[in-house]
Design an enzyme around this catalytic site. Structure first.
Site, PDB file in Angstrom:
ATOM      1  N   GLY A  84       0.831  -1.193   0.000  1.00 14.28           N
ATOM      2  CA  GLY A  84       0.000   0.000   0.000  1.00 14.28           C
ATOM      3  C   GLY A  84       0.863   1.239   0.000  1.00 14.28           C
ATOM      4  N   SER A 104       4.477  -2.381  11.113  1.00 15.27           N
ATOM      5  CA  SER A 104       3.031  -2.486  10.903  1.00 15.27           C
ATOM      6  C   SER A 104       2.299  -2.542  12.235  1.00 15.27           C
ATOM      7  CB  SER A 104       2.705  -3.691  10.023  1.00 15.27           C
ATOM      8  OG  SER A 104       3.201  -4.895  10.595  1.00 15.27           O
ATOM      9  N   ARG A 105       2.025  -3.744  12.731  1.00 14.21           N
ATOM     10  CA  ARG A 105       1.429  -3.948  14.042  1.00 14.21           C
ATOM     11  C   ARG A 105       2.098  -5.164  14.681  1.00 14.21           C
ATOM     12  NH1 ARG A 105      -0.153   0.527  14.132  1.00 14.21           N
ATOM     13  NH2 ARG A 105      -2.222   1.311  14.701  1.00 14.21           N
ATOM     14  N   GLU A 131       1.888  -3.501  23.879  1.00  9.15           N
ATOM     15  CA  GLU A 131       2.288  -2.094  23.882  1.00  9.15           C
ATOM     16  C   GLU A 131       1.354  -1.311  24.799  1.00  9.15           C
ATOM     17  OE1 GLU A 131       2.406  -0.372  20.008  1.00  9.15           O
ATOM     18  OE2 GLU A 131       3.691  -1.925  19.160  1.00  9.15           O
ATOM     19  N   HIS A 164       7.531   2.107  18.892  1.00  9.61           N
ATOM     20  CA  HIS A 164       6.420   2.471  18.002  1.00  9.61           C
ATOM     21  C   HIS A 164       6.489   3.958  17.625  1.00  9.61           C
ATOM     22  CE1 HIS A 164       2.074   1.168  16.833  1.00  9.61           C
ATOM     23  NE2 HIS A 164       2.580   2.016  15.946  1.00  9.61           N
TER      24      HIS A 164
END
Length: 334
Positions: A157, A235-236, A265, A285
């Site tokens: 993306g 990303s995650r 997190e 992050h």
């Protein structure tokens, strides 16, 4: 109807909150760390909108605590796994996020992690800080080259494409796997996931966390990668099975990793074991953490709230959630 907006933080970058305060009454959570669901639920009754960060929980209980006045949940993040989207859709609540504004900044951070992990910059910097730099040795902190390497992007993306553009100065070959972006372009060649894992020197993850992508990279996928490969994720955290990654790093079946995201997190003082590994670079992050980008994220979240409350289409709604026109201005649920 009185407009009341719940924000999950009392202070946010930029002028977005001041702009929102000019159009609505604000109530904010001012604690430290991540707010608990019950903390937010206690502040939610009567809210017309919720402005939340990407790791603050927005569940069915919070939506119900807000009551029938709630019309929109605006996330100041690109990720959306913290929101119960099905519950929001059932209640006619619009959910928005902030794609686009953070793509280039996150791509910068991704490439920084590629360089840091591949060249073992974290371990070298830690050694210098400890005062361990003594006699020069030819075999100290040997890393692997980034120039000329093959980069595999899982997800192609906005962020994945931005990372691909940054490879041009490094003479890299780029592959990508994305069922929603299978076309070839001038930067990257689409391949299946098995081919990408087998051929890439660096695998970089750029997918949202969903039921389909949770632990997308686990024991089997890590075993399919080269022992000289590097895994990078911005990303995650849940996309990577951290236990499997730790096993591969310690066994030497994977060279290195660079992580900006984790399954738990924030961590607090109880760090992931990966943070202590000399072949792993870890960050808290910060993919979108520049002054301009974080302010732009808040601004877009505020714009989404104001648009919905003015019965306009949200600028960046999440697919599968309600639209601005699916409920009356009064906010009542029929």
């Amino acid at each position: 109807m009185a407009i009341r907006v719940l924000t999950t933080r009392g202070e946010l970058p930029g002028s977005g909150l001041r702009r929102l305060a000019g159009a609505a009454g604000l109530v904010s959570w001012h604690g430290t760390g991540r707010p608990a669901p019950e903390d937010l639920a206690a502040l939610a009754p009567g809210s017309t909108a919720v402005l939340a960060l990407g790791n603050d929980p927005v569940d069915a209980a919070l939506l119900d605590a807000a009551g029938p006045s709630l019309r929109v949940v605006a996330l100041a993040s690109m990720g959306f796994d913290n929101v119960d989207r099905a519950a929001a859709a059932e209640r006619g609540v619009v959910v928005t996020h902030t794609p686009g504004v953070l793509a280039e900044t996150t791509a910068d951070l991704t490439f920084a992690l590629i360089l840091a992990a591949r060249r073992r910059l974290g371990a070298a910097a830690a050694s210098l800080a400890r005062g361990d730099w003594g006699l020069f040795r030819m075999d100290d902190y040997l890393g692997l080259d980034v120039h000329g390497a093959t980069l595999g992007l899982v997800g192609y993306g906005q962020i994945g494409r931005a990372v691909a553009r940054r490879t041009q100065g490094f003479g890299m070959r780029v592959l990508h796997h994305d069922p929603y972006a299978a076309e070839t372009d001038a930067l990257s060649t689409p391949v299946d996931l098995e081919t990408l894992l087998a051929e890439a020197d660096i695998v970089s993850l750029h997918v949202p966390l969903t039921a389909e992508t949770r632990h997308l990279v686990s024991h089997r996928e890590l075993a399919a990668m080269k022992p000289t490969a590097t895994l990078v994720s911005t990303s995650r955290g849940g996309v990577v099975d951290e236990e499997a990654l730790l096993t591969a790093i310690r066994a030497g079946t994977l060279h290195s990793a660079g992580l900006d995201v984790f399954e738990r997190e924030p961590m607090g003082a109880e760090l992931s074991p990966l943070a202590a590994e000399p072949y792993v670079v870890t960050l808290p992050h910060i993919g979108s953490a520049t002054e301009r980008t974080r302010a732009a994220m808040v601004d877009l979240a505020v714009d989404n709230i104001l648009d919905v409350l003015r019965d306009r289409p949200a600028r960046t709604p999440l697919p599968g959630t309600a639209s601005a026109y699916e409920r009356p201005v009064s906010g009542s649920r029929s």
